[in-house]
Design a protein around this motif. Structure first.
Motif, PDB file in Angstrom:
ATOM      1  N   ALA A  58       0.832  -1.212   0.000  1.00 53.98           N
ATOM      2  CA  ALA A  58       0.000   0.000   0.000  1.00 53.98           C
ATOM      3  C   ALA A  58       0.859   1.252   0.000  1.00 53.98           C
ATOM      4  O   ALA A  58       0.575   2.223  -0.719  1.00 53.98           O
ATOM      5  CB  ALA A  58      -0.920  -0.012   1.220  1.00 53.98           C
ATOM      6  N   LEU A  59       1.920   1.244   0.788  1.00 62.16           N
ATOM      7  CA  LEU A  59       2.779   2.419   0.882  1.00 62.16           C
ATOM      8  C   LEU A  59       3.522   2.692  -0.428  1.00 62.16           C
ATOM      9  O   LEU A  59       3.773   3.850  -0.777  1.00 62.16           O
ATOM     10  CB  LEU A  59       3.784   2.250   2.028  1.00 62.16           C
ATOM     11  N   PHE A  60       3.874   1.628  -1.137  1.00 60.66           N
ATOM     12  CA  PHE A  60       4.644   1.807  -2.365  1.00 60.66           C
ATOM     13  C   PHE A  60       3.760   1.960  -3.608  1.00 60.66           C
ATOM     14  O   PHE A  60       4.269   2.188  -4.703  1.00 60.66           O
ATOM     15  CB  PHE A  60       5.619   0.640  -2.553  1.00 60.66           C
ATOM     16  N   THR A  67      -6.107   1.052  -3.921  1.00 58.54           N
ATOM     17  CA  THR A  67      -7.463   0.558  -3.726  1.00 58.54           C
ATOM     18  C   THR A  67      -8.007   1.146  -2.418  1.00 58.54           C
ATOM     19  O   THR A  67      -7.257   1.747  -1.639  1.00 58.54           O
ATOM     20  CB  THR A  67      -7.477  -0.971  -3.618  1.00 58.54           C
ATOM     21  N   GLU A  68      -9.293   0.945  -2.164  1.00 52.96           N
ATOM     22  CA  GLU A  68      -9.863   1.435  -0.912  1.00 52.96           C
ATOM     23  C   GLU A  68      -9.202   0.763   0.283  1.00 52.96           C
ATOM     24  O   GLU A  68      -8.984   1.397   1.317  1.00 52.96           O
ATOM     25  CB  GLU A  68     -11.383   1.194  -0.890  1.00 52.96           C
ATOM     26  N   GLU A  69      -8.883  -0.532   0.139  1.00 50.75           N
ATOM     27  CA  GLU A  69      -8.210  -1.250   1.221  1.00 50.75           C
ATOM     28  C   GLU A  69      -6.823  -0.667   1.474  1.00 50.75           C
ATOM     29  O   GLU A  69      -6.397  -0.505   2.628  1.00 50.75           O
ATOM     30  CB  GLU A  69      -8.094  -2.743   0.878  1.00 50.75           C
ATOM     31  N   LYS A  71      -5.840   2.408   0.778  1.00 48.17           N
ATOM     32  CA  LYS A  71      -6.001   3.747   1.367  1.00 48.17           C
ATOM     33  C   LYS A  71      -6.232   3.639   2.871  1.00 48.17           C
ATOM     34  O   LYS A  71      -5.710   4.447   3.655  1.00 48.17           O
ATOM     35  CB  LYS A  71      -7.170   4.474   0.709  1.00 48.17           C
ATOM     36  N   ALA A  72      -7.003   2.644   3.289  1.00 45.91           N
ATOM     37  CA  ALA A  72      -7.274   2.447   4.717  1.00 45.91           C
ATOM     38  C   ALA A  72      -6.006   2.063   5.466  1.00 45.91           C
ATOM     39  O   ALA A  72      -5.777   2.505   6.602  1.00 45.91           O
ATOM     40  CB  ALA A  72      -8.349   1.373   4.895  1.00 45.91           C
ATOM     41  N   ILE A  73      -5.164   1.245   4.834  1.00 43.17           N
ATOM     42  CA  ILE A  73      -3.904   0.841   5.457  1.00 43.17           C
ATOM     43  C   ILE A  73      -2.990   2.051   5.650  1.00 43.17           C
ATOM     44  O   ILE A  73      -2.428   2.270   6.724  1.00 43.17           O
ATOM     45  CB  ILE A  73      -3.201  -0.241   4.605  1.00 43.17           C
ATOM     46  N   VAL A  74      -2.840   2.855   4.605  1.00 42.96           N
ATOM     47  CA  VAL A  74      -1.969   4.031   4.670  1.00 42.96           C
ATOM     48  C   VAL A  74      -2.502   5.045   5.683  1.00 42.96           C
ATOM     49  O   VAL A  74      -1.733   5.713   6.379  1.00 42.96           O
ATOM     50  CB  VAL A  74      -1.816   4.670   3.277  1.00 42.96           C
ATOM     51  N   ALA A  75      -3.818   5.118   5.798  1.00 44.63           N
ATOM     52  CA  ALA A  75      -4.442   6.076   6.719  1.00 44.63           C
ATOM     53  C   ALA A  75      -4.064   5.791   8.175  1.00 44.63           C
ATOM     54  O   ALA A  75      -3.999   6.712   8.992  1.00 44.63           O
ATOM     55  CB  ALA A  75      -5.950   6.063   6.555  1.00 44.63           C
ATOM     56  N   ILE A  76      -3.804   4.532   8.502  1.00 39.32           N
ATOM     57  CA  ILE A  76      -3.395   4.178   9.869  1.00 39.32           C
ATOM     58  C   ILE A  76      -2.098   4.906  10.212  1.00 39.32           C
ATOM     59  O   ILE A  76      -1.993   5.585  11.230  1.00 39.32           O
ATOM     60  CB  ILE A  76      -3.215   2.655  10.014  1.00 39.32           C
TER      61      ILE A  76
END
Length: 197
Positions: A58-60, A67-69, A71-76
């Protein structure tokens, strides 16, 4: 208004000696900063997901392609980093579990270490970008500080320094499973806090 970010990680709740040392520090800090704000992040009560291949992916992934998933991971991590950046002082409560820190605290560290945000790579090596003071509060069942099996305090110092944080002081209560000797060490750590703040 000064802001103190407090990060707790002990699984022992209110019985935690590292947490009790942090309590003492926060009380002293508020006396010196009566208008101050304390933000608490308890990674035991609200554990973070472990850092996995999905996290890294997700970060890379470019922001516009996530994806929405993802984005949620990065938001943490975004939330944790914003909390860190907004604070003036950091207090880390880090008990010793099996010669190191709790996995919950390690997960927190994994999320706040982000290249280009909290540190950057330079020609002379990594440079921390979070320039503020930090205090560390630790406890262990026996007296292991400054011994070859202490992978707790040196690791925490190394990591915080990597982000640019200046560890002003570390308060250690060893021997917490050893009766009177542990009680004495805990009392001495609290006295040191009172004198330092």
């Amino acid at each position: 208004m000064a802001t103190l970010l407090r990060v707790d990680s002990s699984a022992s709740g209110e019985n935690s000696k590292s947490r009790q040392l942090t309590d003492a520090f926060v009380a002293q800090w508020l006396m010196k900063n009566p208008g101050g704000k304390v933000v608490q992040r308890d990674v035991n009560a609200n554990p973070l997901p472990h850092f996995t291949s999905e996290t890294l992916g997700a970060l890379f992934t470019p922001e516009e392609d996530r994806t929405e998933e993802q984005k949620a991971i990065v938001a943490i991590g975004d939330e944790l980093i914003e909390e860190l950046e907004a604070a003036d002082v950091i207090a880390i409560s880090a008990p010793m579990y099996n010669f190191s820190i709790p996995s919950t605290l390690k997960s927190y560290f994994d999320y706040i270490a982000r290249a280009g945000r909290t540190f950057q790579y330079t020609e002379t090596g990594p440079e921390g970008l979070v320039k503020k003071d930090a205090y560390v509060f630790t406890a262990s069942g026996s007296f292991l500080a400054d011994t070859p099996v202490d992978h707790q305090v040196p690791y925490v110092h190394t990591f915080l320094g990597f982000l640019g944080l200046n560890v002003k002081d570390t308060f250690i209560a060893g021997g917490q499973a050893l009766g009177e000797d542990g009680e004495k060490a805990f009392s001495e750590a609290k006295d040191k806090i009172a004198a330092a703040v």
